[in-house]
Design an enzyme around this catalytic site. Structure first.
Site, PDB file in Angstrom:
ATOM      1  N   GLY A  74     103.624   3.853 -88.233  1.00  0.00           N
ATOM      2  CA  GLY A  74     104.021   2.480 -87.922  1.00  0.00           C
ATOM      3  C   GLY A  74     103.302   1.962 -86.690  1.00  0.00           C
ATOM      4  O   GLY A  74     102.905   0.797 -86.629  1.00  0.00           O
ATOM      5  N   SER A  85     111.107  -3.435 -79.009  1.00  0.00           N
ATOM      6  CA  SER A  85     110.065  -2.657 -79.687  1.00  0.00           C
ATOM      7  C   SER A  85     108.740  -2.771 -78.955  1.00  0.00           C
ATOM      8  O   SER A  85     108.176  -3.859 -78.831  1.00  0.00           O
ATOM      9  CB  SER A  85     109.911  -3.150 -81.136  1.00  0.00           C
ATOM     10  OG  SER A  85     108.692  -2.680 -81.671  1.00  0.00           O
ATOM     11  N   GLN A 133     106.048  -1.569 -80.082  1.00  0.00           N
ATOM     12  CA  GLN A 133     105.023  -1.858 -81.094  1.00  0.00           C
ATOM     13  C   GLN A 133     104.863  -3.361 -81.255  1.00  0.00           C
ATOM     14  O   GLN A 133     103.751  -3.880 -81.325  1.00  0.00           O
ATOM     15  CB  GLN A 133     105.403  -1.229 -82.431  1.00  0.00           C
ATOM     16  CG  GLN A 133     105.399   0.284 -82.394  1.00  0.00           C
ATOM     17  CD  GLN A 133     105.808   0.901 -83.717  1.00  0.00           C
ATOM     18  OE1 GLN A 133     105.991   0.203 -84.710  1.00  0.00           O
ATOM     19  NE2 GLN A 133     105.953   2.213 -83.735  1.00  0.00           N
ATOM     20  N   ASP A 148     112.614   7.988 -79.746  1.00  0.00           N
ATOM     21  CA  ASP A 148     112.163   9.016 -80.695  1.00  0.00           C
ATOM     22  C   ASP A 148     112.866  10.360 -80.493  1.00  0.00           C
ATOM     23  O   ASP A 148     112.624  11.299 -81.247  1.00  0.00           O
ATOM     24  CB  ASP A 148     110.647   9.210 -80.566  1.00  0.00           C
ATOM     25  CG  ASP A 148     109.878   7.979 -81.041  1.00  0.00           C
ATOM     26  OD1 ASP A 148     110.402   7.244 -81.910  1.00  0.00           O
ATOM     27  OD2 ASP A 148     108.762   7.749 -80.545  1.00  0.00           O
TER      28      ASP A 148
END
Ligand code: S3P
Length: 444
Positions: free
Chosen positions: A100, A174, A176, A327
């Site tokens: 991702g 996020s 990302q 994570d």
């Protein structure tokens, strides 16, 4: 990954873990070093790059977009960049495999260029939400021209011809998403701003500054940040040293804590405060972790961590800590099941859209091995008994972190723990089984 045959594995209780090891390079920094190297003008050199499948797929994508990417004989990597806005249209679809991070970051970087790119990935990545990245990219001027139902991969994106600078407040915490916006904003004139209500890992901001971009970070609210990037910089090539990944170190670290008699040193682990939520939490649980030889490597603080087996107590983990350990919940849940008392991990909604539905997969992993666990809304609650029965088989759902957490659990369980497939571990932690065996772990 061409993946048709499963590779099952089993972990068993055995001797204490002892020794000194260095886990591979940080995954987040490795992706970013390749992408920024490809957007700089001239040659960037990266040492300690994580050579896991996720990062290798990003390296291939950079090559397909026109950068030169070479692995040198000494194990360093050289990237010949094309300059901001200089990506060329790739000849075929870019395959990000399981990653991702690689996919979303490159969507941002390519979304700021006037090229059309198709993004694809494995069955796990094809299930993950991409709409969150498309929303801001459309405001910048990019346009999806084809995609699977629900804004999923495979997805074809027409990048912006005249990218616009935007002010963007991500609806989810996020890194990302933040990074995709900043990387697209590189090609826009003027200032691109991201306002985060919860600060997430800041490697993109740090590395942009390292490559010579003008990027400012200010506090925002109680836990947030406001990041402003001046667009259209000339990025200068830079040397990048990738520190050891704290998210990978988490596995031998928890293994040492829960295996009686263990004493392990993990070398050169990055201790960026936006990545150390697990260390904070384990400290509160009573873990004996000493931070030794603190130093700086490549713009990040690193340290050697000495970890000794410890009796752990359950704790309440606040939701606002989640971005700093997003994570690490599967392996924290293993530590919690070995602790005494209740651990409540709050605010884990984002875990549902990781490489698997990690909230469900973590609960199933523990339950199948005799631990008491419950999901209450977005919270995971583990009732620690000071021991885990084990004896179960864990379904890993193409998720490297579920696979590693389950094997760590087996090292301290009364009965062995099996996993259906160890193959995906190489996406983030090539050599995991060998490294654990070198410490004395019984994994086959
Ligand atoms: C990452 C951000 C996190 C994390 C992932 C790596 C990154 O994802 O789970 O492993 O490098 O930016 P989100 O930003 O989607 O939470």
């Amino acid at each position: 990954m061409n993946h048709t045959v499963l590779s099952p594995a089993t972990a068993r209780r055995g001797q204490p873990l002892r020794g000194r090891v260095r886990v591979p390079g940080d995954k987040s920094i490795s992706h970013r070093a390749l992408i920024l190297g490809a957007l700089a003008v001239g040659e960037t050199r990266i040492s300690g790059l994580l050579e896991g499948e996720d990062v290798i797929n990003t390296a291939k994508a950079m090559r397909a977009l026109g950068a030169t990417v070479t692995r040198n004989r000494d194990g360093t990597w050289s990237i010949g960049g094309v300059g901001v806005g200089g990506f060329a249209a790739p000849a075929g679809p870019l395959d990000f495999g399981n990653s991702g991070t690689g996919c979303r970051l490159v969507m941002g970087a390519a979304g700021g260029c006037p090229i059309t790119t198709t993004f694809d990935g494995d069955a796990s990545l094809r299930k993950r939400p991409m709409r969150r990245v498309l929303d801001p990219l459309e405001r910048i001027g990019a346009r999806p021209v084809a995609m699977a139902e629900g804004g999923r991969l495979p997805l074809t994106l027409a990048g912006a011809r005249d990218p616009l600078p935007i002010v963007y407040e991500p609806p989810v915490a996020s890194a990302q998403l933040k990074s995709a916006v900043l990387l697209a904003g590189l090609a826009a004139p003027g200032e691109t701003t991201v306002i985060e209500n919860e600060a997430t890992r800041d490697h993109t901001e740090r590395m942009l500054a390292h490559f010579g971009a003008d990027v400012r970070t200010e506090p925002h609210g109680t836990h947030g940040r406001r990041i402003t990037l001046t667009g259209q910089p000339e990025l200068n090539p830079a040397d990048v040293m990738v520190p050891a990944d704290p998210s990978s170190a988490a596995f031998p670290l928890v293994a040492a804590l829960i295996t009686p008699g263990s004493d392990v040193i993990l070398e050169g682990v990055m201790t960026n405060p936006l990545r150390t939520g697990l260390m904070t939490t384990l400290g509160e649980m009573g873990a004996a972790i000493d931070t030794l030889a603190v130093r700086h490597e490549g713009g990040e603080e690193v340290a050697d961590l000495r970890v000794r087996a410890s009796g752990l107590t359950g704790v309440d983990v606040p939701a606002e800590r989640a971005p700093t350990m997003i994570d690490e919940y599967p392996v924290l849940a293993v530590a919690a099941a070995n602790a005494s008392g209740i651990t409540r991990m709050r605010g884990l909604k984002e875990l549902r859209v990781k490489e698997s539905d990690r909230l469900a997969a973590t609960a199933d992993m523990l339950r199948n091995n005799g631990a008491e666990v419950e999901i209450d809304g977005d919270d995971l609650i583990v009732a620690g008994k000071g021991r885990i029965a084990g004896g179960g088989q864990v379904v890993t759902h193409m998720d490297h972190r579920i696979a590693m957490a389950a094997l760590v659990m087996g090292l301290a369980s009364e009965q062995p723990v099996g996993i259906d497939d160890a193959a995906f571990i190489t996406t983030s932690f090539p050599g995991f089984v060998g490294l654990m065996q070198s410490l004395g772990a019984n994994i086959a």
